[in-house]
Design a protein around this motif. Structure first.
Motif, PDB file in Angstrom:
ATOM      1  N   GLU A   1     102.119 -38.092   1.472  1.00 26.84           N
ATOM      2  CA  GLU A   1     103.021 -37.201   0.738  1.00 26.84           C
ATOM      3  C   GLU A   1     102.423 -35.794   0.618  1.00 26.84           C
ATOM      4  N   ARG A   2     101.136 -35.718   0.347  1.00 27.30           N
ATOM      5  CA  ARG A   2     100.481 -34.406   0.261  1.00 27.30           C
ATOM      6  C   ARG A   2     100.503 -33.693   1.613  1.00 27.30           C
TER       7      ARG A   2
ATOM      8  N   GLY B   1     105.354 -28.355   4.656  1.00 29.12           N
ATOM      9  CA  GLY B   1     106.692 -27.892   4.317  1.00 29.12           C
ATOM     10  C   GLY B   1     107.773 -28.880   4.699  1.00 29.12           C
ATOM     11  N   ALA B   2     107.436 -30.167   4.700  1.00 30.73           N
ATOM     12  CA  ALA B   2     108.393 -31.214   5.083  1.00 30.73           C
ATOM     13  C   ALA B   2     108.400 -32.296   4.015  1.00 30.73           C
ATOM     14  N   THR B   3     108.646 -31.880   2.763  1.00 32.47           N
ATOM     15  CA  THR B   3     108.590 -32.809   1.624  1.00 32.47           C
ATOM     16  C   THR B   3     109.514 -33.995   1.806  1.00 32.47           C
ATOM     17  N   GLU B   4     110.676 -33.738   2.392  1.00 29.20           N
ATOM     18  CA  GLU B   4     111.664 -34.809   2.542  1.00 29.20           C
ATOM     19  C   GLU B   4     111.162 -35.938   3.434  1.00 29.20           C
TER      20      GLU B   4
ATOM     21  N   CYS C   1     102.770 -34.002   3.935  1.00 29.09           N
ATOM     22  CA  CYS C   1     104.132 -33.514   4.141  1.00 29.09           C
ATOM     23  C   CYS C   1     104.395 -32.244   3.326  1.00 29.09           C
ATOM     24  N   ASN C   2     103.887 -32.205   2.111  1.00 29.14           N
ATOM     25  CA  ASN C   2     104.067 -31.021   1.264  1.00 29.14           C
ATOM     26  C   ASN C   2     103.402 -29.794   1.882  1.00 29.14           C
TER      27      ASN C   2
ATOM     28  N   LYS D   1     107.955 -43.701   4.556  1.00 23.91           N
ATOM     29  CA  LYS D   1     107.486 -43.682   3.165  1.00 23.91           C
ATOM     30  C   LYS D   1     106.231 -44.528   2.943  1.00 23.91           C
TER      31      LYS D   1
ATOM     32  N   ARG E   1      99.976 -41.734  -0.796  1.00 23.49           N
ATOM     33  CA  ARG E   1      99.815 -40.487  -1.548  1.00 23.49           C
ATOM     34  C   ARG E   1      99.299 -39.385  -0.653  1.00 23.49           C
TER      35      ARG E   1
ATOM     36  N   ALA F   1     108.301 -37.347   3.463  1.00 26.79           N
ATOM     37  CA  ALA F   1     107.508 -38.313   2.691  1.00 26.79           C
ATOM     38  C   ALA F   1     108.382 -39.349   2.007  1.00 26.79           C
ATOM     39  N   HIS F   2     109.657 -39.029   1.793  1.00 32.80           N
ATOM     40  CA  HIS F   2     110.563 -39.944   1.095  1.00 32.80           C
ATOM     41  C   HIS F   2     111.542 -40.640   2.041  1.00 32.80           C
TER      42      HIS F   2
END
Length: 366
Positions: A257-258, A264-267, A260-261, A275, A254, A269-270
């Motif tokens: 993911e935060r 500016g690289a949200t992708e 990465c957000n 992941k 988690r 995190a997935h």
């Protein structure tokens, strides 16, 4: 807090033993530092920085662990001085000693001897290697022998000593714990006790997960710089656009993911390569390079503010001068009029009690 009716005698020098003595001084005990008159006192009185005047007998190193004490120079090879110590032992609660095995017995200040004078005495003994090895314990050597130097440094670099005498500090913490337990037991049994701590065993016990990486997983840990063997990104140093440095300590998915957000690289995190923490460990090099590129576009303080708001563990890489700009560090400062500042050994608070006001480190008087 402990009151002045508790008497602690410090038959120790350098850092480990004296830091235990200062710990009890900060709790309110009366601490008498017995210094070797034959060698002009604690050796750290002569460990001076180039910037310190030659005439000072309270240099910065000595000030690290000697606040709140009285100094009493004695030559314990003289019967009159030994008798003076024995008269104090009759009143003492704790003796802190750092003699190598056999030396306390030669000087007649070992636990068995002093316990006959005061049966309720608690005797804390720091050695380098335990009661069966006569070698003196020096922090740099212990760091080398217990794996810390081997593990510290860059992967392609040389083994590197830690910049503080951490083995002394670890052993001191263990002795504090042992003495506090012994005090509790004495309240119940009315009996004294011998508490023995060695630098080498304190160091080995502090290997923690690096020890079990070998004992459990069969992996002999190697130098990784500031990287972590089982968490990524954790401890890696990144440089921001304003040429400042920070570290991340991402403990779960988690938090990643935060991060990465915020970058500016949200992708990212997935991405299956990043992941989970396990996948990030497998793809450490690639991930760190991507993070370096992203963080290099960020302002340090702005990025840290954004991460802190989202409870993402991150912090600036501070110099020691920067450290004492932190409010938490300033709360630990020991200050007195016309005295060099020091740092508290007690870093906790008990209820609403105010910290004990300590006298500055004592000068050496013959």
């Amino acid at each position: 807090m402990i009151g002045k009716d508790m008497l602690v005698l410090e038959l120790a020098s350098v850092l480990a033993g004296p830091s235990v003595g200062q710990f009890f001084a900060e709790l309110g005990a009366r601490v008498i530092k017995i210094e070797n008159a034959a060698t002009n006192g604690d050796v750290t009185r002569r460990w001076k920085l180039r910037s310190e005047p030659t005439e000072t007998d309270t240099p910065a190193y000595f000030c690290a662990a000697n606040w709140g004490k009285e100094s009493m120079p004695l030559n314990l090879s003289k019967q009159s001085d030994l008798e003076q110590l024995y008269s104090l032992v009759k009143q003492a609660d704790i003796v802190i000693a750092s003699y190598k095995p056999g030396d306390a017995e030669k000087l007649q200040v070992d636990y068995k001897t002093l316990q006959t004078i005061n049966p309720t005495l608690i005797y804390g003994h720091l050695t380098g290697y335990g009661p069966d090895d006569e070698r003196a314990g020096y922090d740099a050597v212990i760091q080398a022998e217990t794996g810390f130097m081997y593990l510290n440094g860059e992967p392609e670099g040389e083994p590197t000593k830690l910049p503080v005498a951490l083995m002394d500090i670890l052993a001191a913490h263990q002795l504090k714990e042992g003495l506090l337990v012994a005090l509790l037991q004495r309240e119940r049994t009315k009996k004294g006790q011998y508490v023995q701590v060695s630098l080498v065993q304190a160091a080995v016990s502090a290997l923690a997960n690096q020890a079990t990486n070998w004992l459990v997983a069969g992996q002999n840990p190697q130098r990784m710089g500031s990287e972590h063997p089982s968490i990524v990104p954790y401890g890696t140093v990144f440089t921001t656009c304003d040429n400042k440095q920070l570290v991340l300590a991402i403990g779960d998915d988690r938090q990643f993911e935060r991060l990465c957000n915020v970058l500016g690289a949200t992708e990212m995190a997935h991405d299956s390569k990043f992941k989970t923490n396990y996948s990030r460990v497998q793809n450490r090099k690639e991930l760190n390079e991507l993070l370096r590129q992203l963080i290099a576009k960020q302002d340090q303080q702005q990025l840290l503010n954004s991460l802190h708001k989202l409870h993402v563990p991150a912090g600036a890489v501070n110099s020691v001068a920067n450290v004492f700009e932190l409010p938490q560090a300033r709360q630990l400062l020991l200050e007195a009029t016309d005295a060099k500042p020091g740092v508290r050994q007690v870093a906790f608070k008990v209820g609403d009690e105010k910290p004990v006001q300590l006298t500055p480190p004592p000068g050496y008087k013959t």
